[in-house]
Design an enzyme around this catalytic site. Structure first.
Site, PDB file in Angstrom:
ATOM      1  N   CYS A  58      -6.183  -2.150   8.714  1.00  0.00           N
ATOM      2  CA  CYS A  58      -7.014  -3.237   9.264  1.00  0.00           C
ATOM      3  C   CYS A  58      -8.254  -3.406   8.386  1.00  0.00           C
ATOM      4  O   CYS A  58      -8.648  -4.520   8.030  1.00  0.00           O
ATOM      5  CB  CYS A  58      -7.458  -2.901  10.685  1.00  0.00           C
ATOM      6  SG  CYS A  58      -6.113  -2.454  11.788  1.00  0.00           S
ATOM      7  N   LYS A 118       0.845  -1.202   0.000  1.00  0.00           N
ATOM      8  CA  LYS A 118       0.000   0.000   0.000  1.00  0.00           C
ATOM      9  C   LYS A 118       0.878   1.249   0.000  1.00  0.00           C
ATOM     10  O   LYS A 118       1.787   1.379   0.811  1.00  0.00           O
ATOM     11  CB  LYS A 118      -0.888  -0.016   1.242  1.00  0.00           C
ATOM     12  CG  LYS A 118      -1.783  -1.258   1.310  1.00  0.00           C
ATOM     13  CD  LYS A 118      -2.432  -1.441   2.660  1.00  0.00           C
ATOM     14  CE  LYS A 118      -1.443  -1.813   3.737  1.00  0.00           C
ATOM     15  NZ  LYS A 118      -2.073  -2.111   5.027  1.00  0.00           N
ATOM     16  N   GLY A 169      -6.886   3.078  11.176  1.00  0.00           N
ATOM     17  CA  GLY A 169      -7.524   1.790  10.918  1.00  0.00           C
ATOM     18  C   GLY A 169      -7.703   1.433   9.449  1.00  0.00           C
ATOM     19  O   GLY A 169      -8.349   0.429   9.129  1.00  0.00           O
ATOM     20  N   THR A 170      -7.104   2.216   8.564  1.00  0.00           N
ATOM     21  CA  THR A 170      -7.279   1.917   7.131  1.00  0.00           C
ATOM     22  C   THR A 170      -6.674   0.565   6.752  1.00  0.00           C
ATOM     23  O   THR A 170      -7.241  -0.171   5.940  1.00  0.00           O
ATOM     24  CB  THR A 170      -6.655   3.017   6.235  1.00  0.00           C
ATOM     25  OG1 THR A 170      -5.354   3.317   6.745  1.00  0.00           O
ATOM     26  CG2 THR A 170      -7.496   4.265   6.203  1.00  0.00           C
TER      27      THR A 170
HETATM   28  O1  PXL Z   1      -3.523  -0.285  12.335  1.00  0.00           O
HETATM   29  C1  PXL Z   1      -2.784  -1.199  12.982  1.00  0.00           C
HETATM   30  C2  PXL Z   1      -3.384  -1.702  14.248  1.00  0.00           C
HETATM   31  C3  PXL Z   1      -3.675  -3.038  14.356  1.00  0.00           C
HETATM   32  N1  PXL Z   1      -4.188  -3.580  15.473  1.00  0.00           N
HETATM   33  C4  PXL Z   1      -4.475  -2.823  16.537  1.00  0.00           C
HETATM   34  C5  PXL Z   1      -4.230  -1.464  16.491  1.00  0.00           C
HETATM   35  C6  PXL Z   1      -3.672  -0.878  15.317  1.00  0.00           C
HETATM   36  C7  PXL Z   1      -3.419   0.540  15.260  1.00  0.00           C
HETATM   37  O2  PXL Z   1      -3.681   1.303  16.131  1.00  0.00           O
HETATM   38  O3  PXL Z   1      -4.530  -0.723  17.544  1.00  0.00           O
HETATM   39  C8  PXL Z   1      -5.041  -3.455  17.754  1.00  0.00           C
END
Ligand code: PXL
Length: 270
Positions: free
Chosen positions: A213, A176, A210-211
């Site tokens: 995830c 990405k 969160g993009t």
């Molecule tokens: O974006 C990656 C990520 C993955 N997992 C958890 C997160 C984050 C980013 O903050 O908190 C639990």
């Protein structure tokens, strides 16, 4: 609406609800599928940063996976935050007991504010033992740099890094390009026989928490429903772009995106 598929999410919890397993569940649900989960860690955070990370005992992670997925068989698996070598080992043991072919791995390393979500030993183990056992990995630029040792400054470097990952035995990779300082965003997809650059508009917003995830969960969902992995990437990118465009601007830091952008609520519930 009939539920389209079942996705097992193995990831960490984000108390602010924008990233991690919360983003994953919202994405899978908003795209019409059923989410079951195994929580790997509990992070305490808000849009301004991560306050702390609490590890779930590795055996309990394995137990969550096996106990739930042996009963409700997932069509695909999305893997996010795996913070230690032992956690990765237990996840690998669980996967070998489930025999599920469609697995998307987001090799999560650092949260938006810079907090580390994985240790060094785990990165080495993940590179050696996990990335070649999944259908797709979705690193961002810093993660692709760590996995390949290549400094990525432009699209050509991204392609070079993607090739290196394929030579490591990775089946499909989507690097990405959001971290590069370019006018548009290029995401590079590559496997042994196919190559594609997905180009998207860049949105001027700080609300992109969160993009990563969200994208990997969206891709896992489309893939689980029978789309090809490449088409699933294209649709996943589209969903994330639409979620960024309509972000609700919550919090004082990097706010969440709008996972509900694909949802229409029936009149009778209004
Ligand atoms: O974006 C990656 C990520 C993955 N997992 C958890 C997160 C984050 C980013 O903050 O908190 C639990």
């Amino acid at each position: 609406m009939k539920i389209k598929s079942k996705i097992l999410i193995i990831a960490g919890s984000d108390s602010s609800g924008g990233a991690g397993i919360q983003a994953d569940i919202k994405t899978v649900t908003s795209l019409g599928s059923y989410a079951l989960t195994a929580i790997t860690a509990v992070t305490i955070q808000n849009t301004k940063g991560v306050k702390s990370v609490i590890a779930i005992p590795p055996n309990e992670i394995k137990n969550q996976i096996i106990y739930s997925a042996k009963d409700i068989k997932p069509d695909a698996i999305k893997i996010g935050m795996l913070h230690s070598k032992l956690v990765i080992k237990k996840v690998l043991e669980s996967l070998s007991k489930l025999n599920i072919k469609k697995i998307v791995l987001d090799p999560v390393m650092v949260a938006k504010g810079g907090a580390k979500l994985i240790d060094k030993e785990a990165i080495i183990f993940l590179k050696k033992n996990l990335i070649n056992k999944v259908s797709l990995i979705t690193p961002n630029i810093p993660e692709a740099e760590v996995l390949t040792g290549i400094k990525i400054k432009n699209k050509e470097d991204m392609i070079f890094a993607a090739n290196k990952l394929i030579n490591f035995g990775v089946k499909n990779v989507l690097i990405k390009g959001g971290h590069l300082n370019t006018e548009k965003v290029d995401d590079v997809f590559l496997n042994r026989s196919d190559f594609k650059i997905f180009t998207s508009k860049r949105f001027k917003t700080k609300n992109t928490h969160g993009t990563g995830c969200t994208l990997s969960s969206a891709v896992a969902t489309f893939f689980s429903c029978g789309k090809s992995i490449k088409k699933a990437c294209e649709l996943g990118i589209k969903y994330v772009n639409s979620a960024i465009l309509t972000n609700p601007n919550y919090g004082k830091g990097h706010g969440p995106i709008n996972h509900l952008n694909s949802i229409k609520i029936y009149k009778r519930f209004k």
